[in-house]
Write a protein that holds these residues in place. Structure first.
Motif, short mmCIF file in Angstrom:
data_model
loop_
_atom_site.label_atom_id
_atom_site.label_comp_id
_atom_site.label_asym_id
_atom_site.label_seq_id
_atom_site.Cartn_x
_atom_site.Cartn_y
_atom_site.Cartn_z
N LYS A 147 0.75 -1.06 -0.02
CA LYS A 147 0.01 0.10 -0.01
C LYS A 147 0.65 1.20 0.15
O LYS A 147 2.07 1.28 0.46
CB LYS A 147 -1.01 0.13 1.28
CG LYS A 147 -0.02 0.31 2.58
CD LYS A 147 -1.23 -0.01 3.77
CE LYS A 147 -0.59 0.14 4.85
NZ LYS A 147 -1.49 0.34 6.35
N THR A 148 0.45 2.43 -0.38
CA THR A 148 0.94 3.68 -0.29
C THR A 148 0.17 4.62 0.56
O THR A 148 -1.13 4.52 0.13
CB THR A 148 1.45 3.92 -1.88
OG1 THR A 148 0.42 4.19 -2.67
CG2 THR A 148 2.52 3.09 -2.34
N ALA A 149 0.36 5.76 0.65
CA ALA A 149 -0.52 6.80 1.31
C ALA A 149 -1.17 7.58 0.31
O ALA A 149 -0.70 7.86 -0.74
CB ALA A 149 0.61 7.69 1.93
N GLU A 150 -2.31 8.00 0.60
CA GLU A 150 -2.95 8.69 -0.38
C GLU A 150 -2.37 10.08 -0.77
O GLU A 150 -1.65 10.60 0.18
CB GLU A 150 -4.38 9.02 0.26
CG GLU A 150 -5.24 7.94 0.03
CD GLU A 150 -5.60 7.69 -1.27
OE1 GLU A 150 -5.53 8.53 -2.37
OE2 GLU A 150 -6.24 6.58 -1.57
N ILE A 151 -2.42 10.61 -1.68
CA ILE A 151 -1.86 11.80 -2.15
C ILE A 151 -2.87 13.03 -2.21
O ILE A 151 -3.76 13.09 -2.96
CB ILE A 151 -1.14 11.87 -3.58
CG1 ILE A 151 -0.29 10.69 -3.48
CG2 ILE A 151 -0.60 13.11 -3.95
CD1 ILE A 151 0.29 10.42 -5.01
N ASN A 152 -2.97 13.82 -1.30
CA ASN A 152 -3.86 14.88 -1.06
C ASN A 152 -3.10 16.35 -1.43
O ASN A 152 -2.78 16.98 -0.60
CB ASN A 152 -4.37 14.78 0.22
CG ASN A 152 -5.03 13.58 0.72
OD1 ASN A 152 -6.03 13.27 0.12
ND2 ASN A 152 -4.61 13.09 1.84
N PHE A 153 -3.12 16.64 -2.72
CA PHE A 153 -2.37 17.84 -3.08
C PHE A 153 -3.35 18.75 -3.86
O PHE A 153 -3.01 20.02 -4.06
CB PHE A 153 -1.15 17.63 -4.06
CG PHE A 153 -1.66 16.87 -5.41
CD1 PHE A 153 -1.81 17.65 -6.41
CD2 PHE A 153 -1.64 15.42 -5.40
CE1 PHE A 153 -2.27 16.96 -7.61
CE2 PHE A 153 -2.06 15.07 -6.50
CZ PHE A 153 -2.29 15.47 -7.54
N ARG A 190 -5.45 6.51 -4.78
CA ARG A 190 -6.56 6.88 -5.69
C ARG A 190 -5.99 7.59 -7.04
O ARG A 190 -6.39 7.42 -8.23
CB ARG A 190 -7.51 7.36 -5.07
CG ARG A 190 -8.52 6.73 -4.27
CD ARG A 190 -9.63 7.33 -3.77
NE ARG A 190 -10.41 6.23 -2.81
CZ ARG A 190 -11.57 5.64 -3.34
NH1 ARG A 190 -12.09 5.91 -4.28
NH2 ARG A 190 -12.05 4.79 -2.52
N VAL A 191 -4.83 8.59 -6.52
CA VAL A 191 -4.24 9.01 -7.69
C VAL A 191 -3.37 8.14 -8.64
O VAL A 191 -3.29 8.22 -9.79
CB VAL A 191 -3.03 10.05 -7.08
CG1 VAL A 191 -2.33 10.93 -8.05
CG2 VAL A 191 -4.17 11.33 -6.44
N GLY A 192 -2.70 7.08 -8.07
CA GLY A 192 -1.94 6.18 -8.72
C GLY A 192 -2.53 5.36 -9.58
O GLY A 192 -2.42 5.18 -10.77
N ILE A 193 -4.01 4.94 -9.00
CA ILE A 193 -5.02 4.28 -9.88
C ILE A 193 -5.26 5.10 -11.05
O ILE A 193 -5.34 4.46 -12.40
CB ILE A 193 -6.21 3.95 -9.20
CG1 ILE A 193 -5.82 2.81 -8.12
CG2 ILE A 193 -7.29 3.73 -10.00
CD1 ILE A 193 -6.91 2.50 -7.18
#
Length: 351
Positions: free
Chosen positions: A70-76, A307-310
């Motif tokens: 898993k990876t952390a969500e990106i909230n930018f 979700r950004v990665g997806i």
């Protein structure tokens, strides 16, 4: 995180070699039915199969080496900012058509000049942000923005834009678990009708066009013709010495160059995923390209656990599938691969 929920991953990178083989079959069938004197020859068929095998091998090797849970969500970026810039992309593309003086879909002359710098900004901006919006802030009402985008960019005359938007969003929704049976069927119908309609209408707007095919026949004809171009490229393999690659990252039109170089008349040609690299670097170049694409897509697939990665994976996979026919000859689409590289670097730095 999201991939692991699915027992069968329909959009694993292995879908690319499957699509390559389906495209080969369509071209072979089309070469019997239309203006081609002979069906595709054995060398062309074996070249396409060889490329599909290389892609598969590279993906398989990476699948054994790269595993990230898993990876952390990106909230930018906020939901409102995403919507503002999505609308800005639609405005830019509308302005593009105003400056062109008409709708390229209905005018082949306008279509030839439709991929302006405005379009090169508007299309990737819309494509990337609409997928991130759907992935991070899914709401059914945002599907209206998806359809509006497919319509506005479809008026540019290129079905690849319509397919690129609709298919990438479909894959994004699949991975975040928002594709019900009803929505899935509806999306597939819209994608099929949208792609067929834009391709057919654009073909009918060509002033010199004298043959008549229905929309379904046109799909098989295009597959056959594109692979016939590849057949003519194979004896010329390695003779352009990197000129097409240099054109992609500078000025000029690689597809028009291929038309002049291979068929000896002024025409913009698609030559499959394999044609440009074969012309430039021969079978060594084809081997490197297919191994790179297979490995790269599988790495993105393995690390796209937020979700950004997806959304980035969905975009890259979609345009790789489109490349099977059109070929990787547009620097703007290579920019999407650059996004994938950035994602890889960020992920491996954290791990």
């Amino acid at each position: 995180m999201y991939f692991s929920k699915r027992k069968i991953d329909f959009f694993h990178p292995y879908i690319v070699p499957v699509a390559i083989l389906i495209f080969l079959v369509m071209g072979y069938i089309g070469s019997f039915n239309y203006r081609f004197e002979d069906p595709l020859n054995a060398q062309t068929i074996l070249t396409i199969i060889f490329a599909a095998v290389l892609f598969t091998v590279a993906s398989f090797i990476v699948s054994k080496k790269v595993t990230i849970e898993k990876t952390a969500e990106i909230n930018f970026i906020s939901e409102k900012i995403l919507i503002i810039f999505i609308i800005l992309a639609l405005v830019l593309q509308s302005l593009n058509m105003v400056l062109l003086g008409g709708i390229p879909l209905f005018d082949s002359v306008l279509k030839a000049n439709a991929t302006t710098n405005l379009w090169r900004i508007a299309y990737p901006l819309f494509l990337i942000l609409i997928n991130i919006l759907i992935a991070k802030y899914y709401n059914r009402k945002y599907l209206l923005l998806v359809l509006l985008g497919a319509l506005v960019f479809g008026l540019n005359g290129y079905r690849t834009s319509v397919v690129g938007i609709l298919v990438s969003v479909f894959i994004t929704m699949y991975y975040i678990g928002k594709i019900s049976q009803k929505i899935g069927i509806l999306f597939v119908i819209i994608i099929a009708l949208g792609g067929l309609a834009v391709g057919y209408i654009a073909s009918q707007s060509i002033a010199t066009q004298t043959w008549t095919l229905n929309p379904v026949e046109l799909v098989f004809y295009r597959a056959a013709f594109t692979q016939e171009v590849l057949e003519k490229i194979i004896p010329l393999a390695g003779t352009t010495n990197g000129h097409i690659l240099s054109m992609i990252f500078s000025s000029g039109s690689p597809r028009s160059f291929i038309g002049n170089y291979v068929l000896h008349y002024d025409v913009c040609l698609t030559s499959t995923m394999f044609g440009p690299v074969l012309l430039d670097f021969g079978y060594i170049g084809l081997t490197i390209q297919m191994l790179f694409m297979g490995a790269f897509l599988k790495i993105i697939h393995s690390i796209a656990k937020n979700r950004v990665g997806i959304s980035i994976y969905s975009i890259i996979l979609t345009h790789t599938l489109i490349w099977i026919e059109t070929g990787p000859t547009d620097i703007m689409i290579w920019f999407l691969y650059l996004l994938g590289l950035i994602l890889i670097l960020i992920t491996f730095k954290k791990h």
